[in-house]
Design a protein around this motif. Structure first.
Motif, short mmCIF file in Angstrom:
data_model
loop_
_atom_site.label_atom_id
_atom_site.label_comp_id
_atom_site.label_asym_id
_atom_site.label_seq_id
_atom_site.Cartn_x
_atom_site.Cartn_y
_atom_site.Cartn_z
N LYS A 152 8.25 4.73 2.30
CA LYS A 152 8.93 3.89 2.54
C LYS A 152 7.89 2.61 2.38
O LYS A 152 7.43 2.28 1.68
CB LYS A 152 9.47 3.89 3.27
N SER A 153 6.34 2.80 3.06
CA SER A 153 4.96 2.07 2.77
C SER A 153 4.62 2.19 1.44
O SER A 153 3.98 1.07 1.51
CB SER A 153 4.73 2.31 4.50
N LYS A 176 6.30 0.83 -0.93
CA LYS A 176 5.95 -0.59 -0.80
C LYS A 176 4.70 -1.16 -1.48
O LYS A 176 4.03 -2.32 -2.20
CB LYS A 176 6.13 -1.04 0.32
N TYR A 234 6.03 -8.35 -1.41
CA TYR A 234 5.28 -7.50 -0.29
C TYR A 234 3.51 -8.44 -0.53
O TYR A 234 2.35 -8.33 -0.16
CB TYR A 234 4.58 -6.37 -0.99
N PRO A 247 2.52 -5.90 3.06
CA PRO A 247 3.93 -4.63 3.89
C PRO A 247 2.47 -3.85 4.92
O PRO A 247 1.38 -3.67 5.17
CB PRO A 247 3.99 -3.60 2.95
#
Length: 290
Positions: free
Chosen positions: A77-78, A81, A278, A283
């Motif tokens: 997920k990170s 981003k 972002y 992020p």
């Protein structure tokens, strides 16, 4: 030797992009392109966008495989981003920091990794994608019915094997720490390009094109390779010129070819624009939970 200032290089890229776009519109009637684009089937375009997103999600997973080899267990997920933010920077902030450079900077700062290794995996990630673009280009030449291409079949076969072997030895000799993921990254690169080819196929269907599909797909692959060369802003101009001359060489419709190129750029820009979220709120990079 002193490097030229970044703003000077950016200005030069903008000028080259503008010249190439101007050149294309001296060869093609812009009204015809506008007419073709206005008639696009939005359902096909929507599905093409989803496939493009899928290709980018897959590409981000591939990049994270390389990060994990540096013992940076970034969560998917990170990483996604960060990848989307990089896409935004590459396309919308060409005068500032590039997407890859920003990702490298953040990873280096956050995880205190050797700069050389961070740069290496970012370059290898790009090369892995280019390798599959080249392989698919060689494969498609066997199915495009153009007489002069058939004279190079042996070279295309040799090119496929030599490119894979060369890239494998490059990894083994200079970047041995990435060798364990060579084949899995190869597979992810193959999936990335398949998804993008499917996206282009649907964009062609959106424009009502049902003939010479393989020819247009071949031009797309070649244009993707050309657009990596850092001479223009986000590949703008260089991709369109490749589509134009590719259509000429393969006896395809130049107007349709340029229209597909422009439509793909709009899809890319639309998806990349979401990275602005972002940019506004950077992020937080979280590690993968065991």
């Amino acid at each position: 030797m002193t490097k030229p200032p970044k703003h000077l290089l950016t200005a030069l890229k903008i000028i080259i992009s503008a010249i190439l776009i101007y050149f294309i519109f001296t060869k093609i009637d812009s009204k015809e392109i506008g007419t073709v684009l206005k008639q696009a089937n939005l359902v096909y375009v929507a599905v093409a966008i989803l496939l493009f997103v899928l290709s980018k999600v897959t590409a981000s997973i591939r990049l994270n495989l390389y990060f994990h080899q540096l013992n940076i267990n970034l969560s998917e997920k990170s990483n996604l981003k960060l990848y989307l933010l990089g896409m935004f920077y590459n396309l919308f902030l060409p005068g500032g920091i590039g997407g890859d450079a920003y990702k490298g900077y953040v990873i280096k700062k956050k995880f205190n990794v050797v700069t050389k290794k961070v740069i290496s995996v970012l370059v290898l990630d790009r090369l892995s994608g280019l390798l599959l673009l080249f392989i698919y280009t060689c494969i498609l030449t066997f199915f495009v019915q153009i007489d002069w291409l058939q004279n190079f079949k042996i070279l295309f076969i040799l090119g496929i094997f030599l490119s894979v072997i060369t890239f494998w030895f490059l990894n083994k000799k200079f970047f041995s720490y990435t060798l364990p993921i060579f084949w899995i990254s190869f597979i992810f690169s193959a999936l990335v390009q398949i998804a993008q080819l499917a996206s282009i196929f649907l964009l062609l269907k959106a424009l009502g094109i049902n003939t010479n599909i393989l020819g247009y797909l071949l031009i797309f692959l070649i244009s993707s390779i050309v657009s990596v060369i850092p001479l223009t802003i986000g590949g703008i101009g260089s991709r369109e010129v490749t589509f134009f001359y590719g259509a000429t060489l393969l006896n395809l419709n130049e107007t349709v070819s340029i229209s597909v190129s422009m439509l793909f750029f709009l899809v890319t820009a639309f998806v990349s624009l979401f990275g602005i979220f972002y940019h506004i709120k950077k992020p937080t990079l979280e590690l993968k939970k065991n």
